[in-house]
Write a protein that holds these residues in place. Structure first.
Motif, short mmCIF file in Angstrom:
data_model
loop_
_atom_site.label_atom_id
_atom_site.label_comp_id
_atom_site.label_asym_id
_atom_site.label_seq_id
_atom_site.Cartn_x
_atom_site.Cartn_y
_atom_site.Cartn_z
N VAL A 152 0.81 -1.23 0.00
CA VAL A 152 0.00 0.00 0.00
C VAL A 152 0.85 1.27 0.00
O VAL A 152 1.96 1.30 0.55
N ASN A 153 0.31 2.33 -0.66
CA ASN A 153 0.93 3.66 -0.56
C ASN A 153 0.08 4.51 0.39
O ASN A 153 -0.90 4.02 0.97
N PHE A 154 0.43 5.80 0.53
CA PHE A 154 -0.28 6.64 1.50
C PHE A 154 -1.70 6.96 1.04
O PHE A 154 -2.52 7.43 1.82
N GLY A 155 -2.00 6.71 -0.22
CA GLY A 155 -3.35 6.95 -0.73
C GLY A 155 -4.24 5.73 -0.64
O GLY A 155 -5.41 5.77 -1.02
N GLY A 156 -3.68 4.60 -0.20
CA GLY A 156 -4.50 3.39 -0.03
C GLY A 156 -4.47 2.44 -1.22
O GLY A 156 -5.10 1.39 -1.20
N ASN A 157 -3.71 2.84 -2.27
CA ASN A 157 -3.58 1.96 -3.44
C ASN A 157 -2.17 1.36 -3.47
O ASN A 157 -1.41 1.51 -2.52
N VAL A 158 -1.84 0.68 -4.59
CA VAL A 158 -0.52 0.04 -4.66
C VAL A 158 0.57 1.11 -4.88
O VAL A 158 0.41 2.02 -5.71
N HIS A 159 1.64 0.98 -4.16
CA HIS A 159 2.77 1.91 -4.24
C HIS A 159 3.42 1.83 -5.62
O HIS A 159 3.67 0.72 -6.13
N GLY A 160 3.72 3.01 -6.20
CA GLY A 160 4.37 3.03 -7.51
C GLY A 160 5.70 2.28 -7.50
O GLY A 160 6.05 1.59 -8.46
N GLY A 161 6.44 2.40 -6.40
CA GLY A 161 7.74 1.73 -6.29
C GLY A 161 7.60 0.22 -6.32
O GLY A 161 8.47 -0.49 -6.85
N THR A 162 6.49 -0.27 -5.78
CA THR A 162 6.23 -1.72 -5.81
C THR A 162 6.03 -2.17 -7.25
O THR A 162 6.57 -3.20 -7.68
N VAL A 163 5.27 -1.39 -8.01
CA VAL A 163 5.00 -1.74 -9.41
C VAL A 163 6.32 -1.72 -10.19
O VAL A 163 6.60 -2.60 -11.00
N MET A 164 7.17 -0.73 -9.88
CA MET A 164 8.46 -0.64 -10.59
C MET A 164 9.34 -1.85 -10.28
O MET A 164 10.06 -2.34 -11.14
N LYS A 165 9.25 -2.32 -9.04
CA LYS A 165 10.02 -3.52 -8.67
C LYS A 165 9.51 -4.74 -9.46
O LYS A 165 10.30 -5.51 -10.01
N TRP A 166 8.18 -4.87 -9.55
CA TRP A 166 7.61 -5.99 -10.32
C TRP A 166 8.08 -5.92 -11.77
O TRP A 166 8.40 -6.93 -12.40
N ILE A 167 8.09 -4.67 -12.32
CA ILE A 167 8.50 -4.48 -13.71
C ILE A 167 9.95 -4.95 -13.88
O ILE A 167 10.28 -5.70 -14.80
N ASP A 168 10.82 -4.52 -12.97
CA ASP A 168 12.24 -4.85 -13.06
C ASP A 168 12.43 -6.37 -12.94
O ASP A 168 13.20 -6.97 -13.71
N GLN A 169 11.72 -6.98 -12.01
CA GLN A 169 11.87 -8.43 -11.80
C GLN A 169 11.38 -9.22 -13.01
O GLN A 169 12.02 -10.18 -13.46
#
Ligand SMILES: CC(C)(COP(=O)(O)OP(=O)(O)OC[C@H]1O[C@@H](n2cnc3c(N)ncnc32)[C@H](O)[C@@H]1OP(=O)(O)O)[C@@H](O)C(=O)NCCC(=O)NCCS
Length: 146
Positions: A7-24
């Motif tokens: 979660v991010n501070f807005g209650g949705n998925v954190h952008g950094g988490t999505v970027m990690k998934w993309i990189d992986q």
């Protein structure tokens, strides 16, 4: 599946988490192609179209769209949907470039990817166009890169 810990501070998925998934995901794709260790050299064009909610099902597609001498250019698309929904919606798209490296971290040659149909040909042209644009962008950014 996106988890409460994403979660991010807005209650949705954190952008950094999505970027990690993309990189992986792209790493797995690059490694499969190169059959060797690869490092990320460039990520570009990430645009988050709309939020991904916690608890959504995630689908990530990574596709080789161009190879240079040592680099592998990969298009990544991230999709999500509520568990109960039928259709996935595209949430972001980006290009990520990996370089195959040897044990000393030096770039090593990769086998060449060749388009085999019209769609792949268009993707290869897209990768080349972006490569050109990157050169121009890097010129603009030069004073800030030092
Ligand atoms: C990737 C790395 C080994 C390249 O080393 P280098 O000395 O710059 O090597 P080269 O100049 O020979 O470039 C190697 C390839 O990278 C590509 N490259 C370099 N800069 C690039 C950029 N901004 N965008 C896309 N590709 C790039 C080159 O085009 C070349 O590809 P090609 O052989 O297919 O033409 C080096 O920059 C590195 O180790 N970077 C850190 C990688 C890393 O740690 N990533 C994780 C993030 S912390």
């Amino acid at each position: 599946m996106s988890e409460p810990s994403d979660v991010n501070f807005g209650g949705n998925v954190h952008g950094g988490t999505v970027m990690k998934w993309i990189d992986q995901t792209a790493y797995a794709c690059a490694h499969s192609w190169a059959e060797s260790y690869c490092v990320t050299v460039y990520v570009g064009g990430i645009r988050f179209f709309s939020p991904i909610r916690i608890g959504d099902l995630i689908r990530i597609e990574a596709t080789v769209i161009y190879t240079g001498r040592t680099s592998i250019h990969i298009a990544v698309d991230v999709f999500s949907k509520k568990m109960a929904d039928r259709e996935f919606a595209k949430k972001t798209h980006c290009i990520i470039v990996f370089v195959s490296v040897d044990g000393n971290g030096q770039p090593t040659e990769v086998k060449q990817w060749k388009p085999t149909n019209e769609t792949e040909q268009k993707l290869a042209e897209y990768a080349l166009k972006l490569k050109e644009l990157r050169t121009a962008i890097e010129q603009e950014m030069k004073p800030f890169l030092a």
